[in-house]
Design a protein around this motif. Structure first.
Motif, PDB file in Angstrom:
ATOM      1  N   VAL A   1       0.869  -1.182   0.000  1.00 28.66           N
ATOM      2  CA  VAL A   1       0.000   0.000   0.000  1.00 28.66           C
ATOM      3  C   VAL A   1       0.904   1.231   0.000  1.00 28.66           C
ATOM      4  O   VAL A   1       1.602   1.495   0.979  1.00 28.66           O
ATOM      5  N   MET A   2       0.880   1.995  -1.091  1.00 29.33           N
ATOM      6  CA  MET A   2       1.848   3.076  -1.277  1.00 29.33           C
ATOM      7  C   MET A   2       1.208   4.461  -1.217  1.00 29.33           C
ATOM      8  O   MET A   2       0.069   4.659  -1.637  1.00 29.33           O
ATOM      9  N   GLY A   3       1.982   5.414  -0.732  1.00 32.52           N
ATOM     10  CA  GLY A   3       1.661   6.820  -0.852  1.00 32.52           C
ATOM     11  C   GLY A   3       2.592   7.433  -1.894  1.00 32.52           C
ATOM     12  O   GLY A   3       3.811   7.444  -1.719  1.00 32.52           O
ATOM     13  N   LEU A   4       2.018   7.909  -2.987  1.00 30.90           N
ATOM     14  CA  LEU A   4       2.797   8.492  -4.076  1.00 30.90           C
ATOM     15  C   LEU A   4       2.192   9.835  -4.456  1.00 30.90           C
ATOM     16  O   LEU A   4       1.098  10.177  -4.023  1.00 30.90           O
ATOM     17  N   HIS A   5       2.915  10.589  -5.270  1.00 26.89           N
ATOM     18  CA  HIS A   5       2.316  11.809  -5.819  1.00 26.89           C
ATOM     19  C   HIS A   5       1.805  11.552  -7.217  1.00 26.89           C
ATOM     20  O   HIS A   5       0.628  11.727  -7.501  1.00 26.89           O
ATOM     21  N   GLY A   6       2.703  11.141  -8.098  1.00 31.32           N
ATOM     22  CA  GLY A   6       2.286  10.823  -9.452  1.00 31.32           C
ATOM     23  C   GLY A   6       2.826  11.760 -10.505  1.00 31.32           C
ATOM     24  O   GLY A   6       2.616  11.529 -11.700  1.00 31.32           O
ATOM     25  N   ALA A   7       3.524  12.839 -10.086  1.00 29.90           N
ATOM     26  CA  ALA A   7       4.088  13.760 -11.074  1.00 29.90           C
ATOM     27  C   ALA A   7       5.593  13.932 -10.888  1.00 29.90           C
ATOM     28  O   ALA A   7       6.160  14.936 -11.295  1.00 29.90           O
ATOM     29  N   MET A   8       6.236  12.946 -10.266  1.00 22.70           N
ATOM     30  CA  MET A   8       7.685  13.023 -10.125  1.00 22.70           C
ATOM     31  C   MET A   8       8.355  12.672 -11.455  1.00 22.70           C
ATOM     32  O   MET A   8       7.977  11.719 -12.125  1.00 22.70           O
ATOM     33  N   VAL A   9       9.357  13.460 -11.816  1.00 18.95           N
ATOM     34  CA  VAL A   9      10.194  13.171 -12.975  1.00 18.95           C
ATOM     35  C   VAL A   9      11.640  13.326 -12.528  1.00 18.95           C
ATOM     36  O   VAL A   9      12.003  14.352 -11.944  1.00 18.95           O
ATOM     37  N   ALA A  10      12.444  12.322 -12.785  1.00 14.46           N
ATOM     38  CA  ALA A  10      13.861  12.383 -12.449  1.00 14.46           C
ATOM     39  C   ALA A  10      14.682  12.375 -13.725  1.00 14.46           C
ATOM     40  O   ALA A  10      14.209  11.935 -14.783  1.00 14.46           O
ATOM     41  N   ALA A  11      15.892  12.857 -13.636  1.00 13.91           N
ATOM     42  CA  ALA A  11      16.787  12.803 -14.790  1.00 13.91           C
ATOM     43  C   ALA A  11      16.947  11.344 -15.220  1.00 13.91           C
ATOM     44  O   ALA A  11      17.331  10.485 -14.427  1.00 13.91           O
ATOM     45  N   GLY A  12      16.576  11.064 -16.464  1.00 14.46           N
ATOM     46  CA  GLY A  12      16.664   9.702 -16.968  1.00 14.46           C
ATOM     47  C   GLY A  12      15.422   8.864 -16.725  1.00 14.46           C
ATOM     48  O   GLY A  12      15.351   7.717 -17.194  1.00 14.46           O
ATOM     49  N   TYR A  13      14.441   9.396 -15.984  1.00 11.75           N
ATOM     50  CA  TYR A  13      13.213   8.653 -15.673  1.00 11.75           C
ATOM     51  C   TYR A  13      12.008   9.570 -15.855  1.00 11.75           C
ATOM     52  O   TYR A  13      11.696  10.392 -14.995  1.00 11.75           O
ATOM     53  N   GLU A  14      11.299   9.428 -16.976  1.00 10.90           N
ATOM     54  CA  GLU A  14      10.112  10.247 -17.205  1.00 10.90           C
ATOM     55  C   GLU A  14       8.925   9.759 -16.382  1.00 10.90           C
ATOM     56  O   GLU A  14       8.014  10.531 -16.101  1.00 10.90           O
ATOM     57  N   ASP A  15       8.940   8.499 -16.003  1.00  9.69           N
ATOM     58  CA  ASP A  15       7.828   7.911 -15.252  1.00  9.69           C
ATOM     59  C   ASP A  15       8.397   7.207 -14.023  1.00  9.69           C
ATOM     60  O   ASP A  15       8.491   5.980 -13.978  1.00  9.69           O
ATOM     61  N   THR A  16       8.752   7.985 -13.012  1.00  6.81           N
ATOM     62  CA  THR A  16       9.388   7.384 -11.831  1.00  6.81           C
ATOM     63  C   THR A  16       8.426   6.466 -11.081  1.00  6.81           C
ATOM     64  O   THR A  16       8.820   5.390 -10.634  1.00  6.81           O
ATOM     65  N   GLU A  17       7.172   6.902 -10.938  1.00  4.95           N
ATOM     66  CA  GLU A  17       6.212   6.046 -10.230  1.00  4.95           C
ATOM     67  C   GLU A  17       5.977   4.737 -10.982  1.00  4.95           C
ATOM     68  O   GLU A  17       5.842   3.669 -10.370  1.00  4.95           O
TER      69      GLU A  17
END
Length: 491
Positions: free
Chosen positions: A101-117
């Motif tokens: 059961v996760m708590g996420l945001h859903g709009a994280m973007v990291a360098a090299g990762y367009e879809d971190t979640e």
């Protein structure tokens, strides 16, 4: 039952010049296993609600790391990978588990990762296998991707904007999870792409009525477990950016798909009518000065740190100074260096100071003047619903009769306690200038005689029709008139 829970969240404005490293997470929230406070934060309510559910059920809740960084630009690649692998390692150590059961945001973007979640959830799926429940609560200002849908059994998103319901939605998440684990339901997700991007405040119609409608459907139809509007995040330049409609049914995929489509097209039919009309800084200050009841709140809607900007724009402050306004308070202007200088000078000092407008073009000009340092607060916090939002070491200064709060940790203006903790009574001011798009409304509307929504400067790309996207879809409204092909002349 053995349930693993954790949280990893931030909101990435890919146009923001402010990069996010591990220090940004630690400044906002970094809670190793078992150290999350009793009160939830925006994306960690699944943990605190889960504690209660586990106690009541006699289940074992295994807590991983919970961490959140205030919205900004791209997350440093090594930082994301380190935090991701920290949580994945904790999940591996917890195996076997019955659910994640996760708590996420859903709009994280990291360098090299367009879809971190999507990356995180798919790696979790690889660890637990196909038969273990994985679910998550997310912020609607996010991107619902095919990779996430493939990895999740179901998801629940906040319904309200302002996000006053993050605990209520965590309760929904756990209710569905419990019913699934005990064999009463089989959640299936149906998604409709509205092919649009807009801003959807639920503090006014038409979004207020739309959210009320979907909540009635949930209440009246036992086969509908949850309905969520994923608003999308217009400054996340990623391939699956845009508004989506998500329906979770009890094993009724055709019913879910039909309902998601009907609701999604209804939402699309109201495009362009959701956001509150905005005025520029000159009109906003003029109207506030002419008011006969106070305080008047001027919301600097596009210099909103909650959307990833710096929060250091001075456009409205400069207009107040040019008009000779003296009964006004500005909260806040982000300037860690100026705060450091004020702390070195001490309370009561009068010093020359330059502050603000350092982050990017379109934020105005730095302000110069002799200021009085009135109050200094270490690790200042304001209320945000049931939680506290830090805004770092902060200084209350006075310049030309104006009360100004300088802060060192970027944070949007959630609550009038922002002013009171710095020794300013917000109810005694004629004008309050705050930096927030809509989260402020739930609390500031209780004290405001009038609220003015101000579009000042250009710190945030707020017109998708002209935003220079490189990766986002070009076949969504308002980039094209009617991507569903339902109107004459559609693209």
């Amino acid at each position: 039952m053995r349930i693993f829970t954790a949280a990893l969240a931030t909101e990435t404005n890919t146009f923001s010049p402010i990069c996010v490293d591990r220090r940004a997470f630690e400044a906002s929230l970094y809670a190793p296993p078992g150290q999350h406070p009793d009160t939830p934060t925006l994306c960690t309510a699944p943990i605190t609600v889960g504690r209660r559910v586990a106690r009541e059920k006699g289940w074992e809740l295994i807590e991983g790391t919970a961490t959140w960084a205030d919205p900004a630009g791209l997350v440093n690649r090594a930082t994301y990978e380190e935090l991701r692998d920290e949580i994945l390692g904790q999940l591996k150590a917890a195996m076997p588990v019955d659910a994640v059961v996760m708590g996420l945001h859903g709009a994280m973007v990291a360098a090299g990762y367009e879809d971190t979640e999507g990356d995180l959830l798919s790696r979790m799926r690889e660890i637990v296998g196909p038969d273990v429940l994985i679910c998550a609560e997310l912020d609607p200002h996010s991107h619902l991707t095919a990779k996430r849908v493939a990895a999740l059994n179901f998801a629940v998103y906040f319904k309200e904007f302002p996000h006053t319901d993050f605990v209520d939605r965590a309760e929904d998440l756990w209710r569905i999870a419990v019913d699934t684990l005990e064999g009463r339901v089989k959640p299936l997700m149906s998604v409709f792409d509205c092919r649009m991007i807009d801003v959807f405040p639920t503090s006014r119609d038409p979004m207020r009525s739309f959210v009320d409608k979907i909540m009635r459907i949930e209440k009246d139809d036992d086969e509908i477990l949850s309905i969520s509007v994923i608003h999308g995040f217009m400054v996340g330049d990623v391939p699956e950016m845009g508004t989506k409609l998500l329906v979770v049914t009890d094993d009724k995929p055709e019913k879910g798909a039909a309902l998601a489509r009907d609701l999604g097209l209804e939402l699309f039919s109201k495009r362009g009518t959701f956001m509150v009309p905005q005025i520029d800084e000159k009109e906003a200050v003029a109207r506030a000065m002419a008011a006969t009841a106070w305080p008047v709140v001027i919301a600097d809607v596009w210099d909103n740190p909650g959307g990833g900007t710096a929060g250091d724009a001075t456009v409205i402050l400069a207009e107040l100074m040019a008009r000779g306004v003296t009964s006004a308070a500005v909260g806040t202007i982000w300037d860690p260096m100026a705060v450091q200088i004020c702390f070195a000078a001490g309370e009561g000092a009068e010093i020359p100071l330059r502050f603000g407008a350092k982050s990017a073009p379109g934020t105005g000009n730095p302000i110069d003047g002799t200021v009085k340092v009135v109050r200094l607060v270490r690790n200042a916090e304001m209320q945000f619903g049931e939680s506290l939002a830090p805004f770092g070491d902060a200084a209350h200064i006075v310049l030309d009769g104006l009360d100004i709060i300088l802060n060192s940790t970027r944070a949007q203006s959630f609550d009038p306690s922002l002013f009171s903790v710095m020794g300013i009574d917000p109810t005694k001011q004629k004008i309050l200038v705050i930096k927030s798009t809509n989260h402020f409304f739930a609390s500031f509307s209780k004290i405001a005689a009038e609220i003015l929504y101000c579009s000042a400067g250009t710190p945030y790309p707020n017109n998708p029709a002209t935003t220079p996207y490189r990766r986002a879809p070009k076949t969504i409204w308002p980039i094209v008139a009617d991507p569903h092909g339902r109107e004459r002349g559609a693209a």
